[in-house]
Design an enzyme around this catalytic site. Structure first.
Site, PDB file in Angstrom:
ATOM      1  NE  ARG B  70     -29.042 -74.676 132.934  1.00 37.93           N
ATOM      2  CZ  ARG B  70     -28.387 -74.110 134.013  1.00 37.93           C
ATOM      3  NH1 ARG B  70     -27.799 -72.743 133.591  1.00 37.93           N
ATOM      4  NH2 ARG B  70     -27.922 -74.916 134.900  1.00 37.93           N
ATOM      5  CG  HIS B 238     -30.500 -69.508 145.731  1.00 32.54           C
ATOM      6  ND1 HIS B 238     -30.012 -67.587 146.166  1.00 32.54           N
ATOM      7  CD2 HIS B 238     -30.300 -69.341 144.694  1.00 32.54           C
ATOM      8  CE1 HIS B 238     -28.884 -68.462 145.726  1.00 32.54           C
ATOM      9  NE2 HIS B 238     -29.414 -68.369 144.265  1.00 32.54           N
ATOM     10  CG  ASP B 311     -31.852 -71.472 142.221  1.00 32.19           C
ATOM     11  OD1 ASP B 311     -31.574 -71.547 140.732  1.00 32.19           O
ATOM     12  OD2 ASP B 311     -31.106 -71.274 142.711  1.00 32.19           O
TER      13      ASP B 311
END
Lengths: 333, 434
Positions: B70, B238, B311
């Protein structure tokens, strides 16, 4: 969170004017909230319908008011447009002498500004007794129920559930047919986007009806057979020998743009009209949760015709909501 | 500074080692790995610090090849410091971070910034994954060569699929020139549009718009075909569905250079978890059905799925404490990933060496980074695991800045008890003598 204990309001129940004293048993609705029909047992549904039936008479009086919920506060919190449901809840609360406050908010202003949780906490601080919520997002009522000690009534959450609609539909069917068990009920339209369909499927199958659903295939959600219904490809098959035909509103506002060609096409293929209704039983009743799109899912002569019980559904809506407000406030039949 | 790790069960699939042994660490490198190393001459000043690891598993440092840190842009959710602290607390000595920051990691300056912040944090090794396309908008390729020289290890538009098959083809071909992997987020947006959860019986009951399994599988099939056609390699991110597992398995047996990863939630939870409308169960791809969970486990067991990656996707309460429809996708995972994966060992689905392979050896191989091995001379990145430690997940004590975790309150068995990066102990839990 739906299995909350009801303790708070029970102490207020004694000595009040209950509308019907004909039954001695003291069964009550032992839950804090009314979030969906899926949570209800058959016995609870019967209790609510019986209670609603006994409340109907109040609306026929000259003085349409009993003091049952005097001193209680009911907030209706509507994040989605509604005429029928909001008015129905308000009238129900007022006929029971509760104080009512209506809050209409657009979901978009909520996205921008105050969150649902903040709104709920602020309302809670004003000590209401029951909060009725409608919201475009599935699960919105669950958020409130988990957060607040007040009773929460789900007046429609996204395409998830609309329990009071299913209850008033079942009350109407029971009145007209004398029973629900064994009836053949066809639900026709955009099942995928319909909270009315889901709540009715839960309720009607619990009550022993045979439920058939039908609509354009892209509006029939995956694995819906596992909810205990039969899927029919054509309208004619769906309504054959039906005791009840429930037409759903074509909800273009909930649909993706590329879902269906046009309303014209829909009306041609999936409307209930005087030709196809002949396939149903002679004494079929025609229902619609409203608002109806005249000429789309139902032709005017059917909506206004002898089989239609659409306006009686609305009348029963008030009784069912009175019953729920009463039972969730700790009342017992 | 020397460390001597004594008496642990050393499992290093890169060398085929699974035996009780001692490891001597000198100058941040693995110096020796053998049985009965004595702590050198008693008079010497340079006596190693001895750590008794009897009953513990000593593994090459775990690698989480799929995280979102982030920073830059969303520092209120996570920073490279808090993210790499969470990494070592979860047993990861190395993590790779995705490019969907603000600005997007689509140029050298962002890659260099991430590496600088990671150095300052001085916790786990952080490898940036750069965007495939500028701004991750699926139109124009980023400067792969310049990004590689800046320190990027792979390319991915993760968070967004590369919809344009022509662009994806060019990405695979150009990445091949640099011997770097393209990591594909497989999602056909026409099929997933508006979806909020896996399309199936539960979505039908909840009235939530569904994301069908084929939204993933169609793109997995496309990327496999592109890799086959161009003779390049692709890594599928994923993996969540039985169909994707099947497609990767067939492709591998047909000689396509494809690798795949899954995340712990895809073999731990099903769409049934959505019944309470918990936004901590909302992520992309969505939690799938029980058949899919079973297929993911089989894929891990037979090696079809090469890696487990968390993830890790931090979001604050601002994004999560809202109506389900409005909530952001993603859950944090670095601090629960190993323990949830250890359950596969406890349940007999993976052997312990297989687990280490999926969480260290294979991610290193896929990213082509010099990690995931305890060979003498390697960086001393080591994860010590107590496979039997019982603990309860408490997000309140997480190192991550965010709390969006569906496993809060779960009782888990096994966890990392010590994390060593470049020979320095970066994390240890009480109860382990150090």
């Amino acid at each position: 969170m739906t299995q909350g204990l009801i303790t708070r309001a029970r102490i207020c129940a004694g000595g009040r004017s209950t509308p019907a004293r004909r039954v001695e048993d003291t069964m009550s609705l032992s839950r804090k909230d009314m979030l969906g029909i899926r949570d209800l047992s058959r016995e609870e549904i019967v209790l609510i319908l019986d209670t609603a039936e006994s409340f109907k008479e109040i609306s026929d009086r000259t003085i349409k008011k009993v003091p049952t919920l005097r001193g209680k506060t009911v907030i209706t919190l509507f994040f989605e447009a509604s005429t029928r449901t909001r008015t129905s809840f308000e009238i129900a609360a007022k006929r029971l002498s509760a104080d009512t406050i209506n809050i209409s908010a657009s979901a978009s202003s909520v996205v921008k500004g105050e969150t649902l949780i903040d709104t709920a906490r602020n309302l809670e601080s004003m000590h209401p007794d029951i909060i009725v919520i409608r919201h475009s997002a599935a699960g919105a009522a669950h958020i409130l129920a988990g957060l607040l000690e007040q009773s929460i009534i789900n007046a429609g959450d996204g395409a998830h559930e609309h329990p009071t609609q299913a209850l008033l539909d079942m009350l109407t069917i029971r009145e007209k047919k004398g029973k629900i068990e064994g009836l053949r009920v066809a639900i026709v339209g955009d099942i995928a986007h319909s909270r009315v369909a889901r709540s009715n499927i839960y309720g009607l199958t619990k009550m022993g009806a045979q439920v058939v659903v039908c609509g354009p295939a892209m509006m029939i959600p995956r694995d819906i057979e596992r909810m205990g219904v039969t899927v029919r490809r054509t309208m004619n098959d769906a309504i054959r020998d039906a005791d009840v035909v429930m037409m759903l509103r074509m909800q273009l506002e909930r649909q993706q743009e590329n879902l269906f060609p046009s309303l014209r096409e829909y009306a041609q293929q999936f409307s209930l009209n005087r030709d196809n209704i002949k396939r149903a039983k002679d004494d079929v009743i025609v229902m619609h949760p409203g608002p109806i799109n005249r000429g789309v899912e139902i032709t005017p002569e059917i909506a206004d015709g002898p089989h239609s019980v659409i306006l009686e559904q609305v009348t029963n809506g008030v009784a069912v909501r009175m019953a729920l407000l009463y039972l969730l406030s700790g009342g017992s039949k | 500074m020397k460390l001597l790790l004594k008496g642990g069960r050393v499992i290093d699939p890169s060398q085929g080692v699974d035996a009780v042994a001692d490891i001597l660490i000198e100058d941040g490198k693995i110096s020796r790995i053998e049985q009965g190393i004595s702590p050198s001459k008693p008079q010497s000043k340079d006596v190693p610090r001895v750590i008794d690891l009897k009953g513990k598993i000593v593994a090459p440092g775990l690698i989480d090849m799929h995280t979102h840190l982030r920073e830059p842009g969303f520092e209120y959710k996570e920073t490279i410091l808090t993210g790499s602290e969470a990494a070592v607390a979860g047993g990861f000595t190395t993590i790779a971070c995705m490019a969907n920051t603000d600005p997007v990691n689509d140029n050298r300056s962002v890659t260099e910034f991430i590496l600088k912040q990671a150095r300052l944090a001085s916790m786990a090794h952080v490898y940036p994954i750069a965007a495939i396309s500028k701004g991750q908008n699926g139109k124009v390729l980023t400067e792969f060569g310049d990004l590689k020289s800046a320190g990027a290890v792979a390319f991915s538009d993760d968070g967004n699929p590369v919809v344009d098959s022509g662009l994806m083809r060019h990405a695979l071909e150009y990445a091949y020139s640099f011997d770097m992997p393209v990591i594909s987020h497989c999602e056909d947006p026409g099929l997933s549009a508006g979806g909020l959860m896996h399309e199936g019986f539960v979505s039908t009951q909840l009235g939530l718009p569904g994301i069908p399994a084929i939204a993933e599988e169609i793109m997995v099939a496309r990327d496999i075909d592109l890799a086959r056609f161009t003779g390049t390699r692709v890594h599928i991110s994923h993996v969540s569905t039985a169909g994707s597992v099947r497609a990767v398995r067939e492709a591998k047996s047909g000689g396509v250079d494809v690798t795949a990863e899954t995340a712990p939630h895809y073999f731990t939870l099903t769409d049934e978890a959505l019944r309470g409308f918990s936004t901590n169960c909302k992520m992309y791809p969505p939690l799938r059905g029980a058949d899919d969970v079973q297929a993911i486990k089989e894929g891990l067991s037979d090696g079809t799925i090469d890696a487990i990656a968390s993830d890790h996707a931090p979001h604050s309460s601002v994004e999560k404490d809202v109506e389900f429809a409005y909530a952001a996708n993603g859950i944090i995972g670095m601090e629960t990933s190993l323990s949830l994966s250890l359950k596969l060992v406890h349940d007999g689905i993976l052997t312990m060496p297989q687990l280490i392979e999926t969480m260290s050896t294979n991610p290193a191989r896929i990213l082509k980074v010099p990690k995931g091995s305890l060979k003498p001379g390697s960086d001393a990145d080591i994860t010590v695991i107590d496979p039997d430690a019982k603990w309860t997940v408490d997000t309140g004590v997480f190192r991550s800045k965010s709390r969006n975790c569906p496993f809060h309150g779960w009782n888990l068995v096994g966890k990392a008890v010590m994390t060593i990066v470049d020979g320095e102990i970066k994390y240890t839990v009480p109860g382990v003598k150090a």
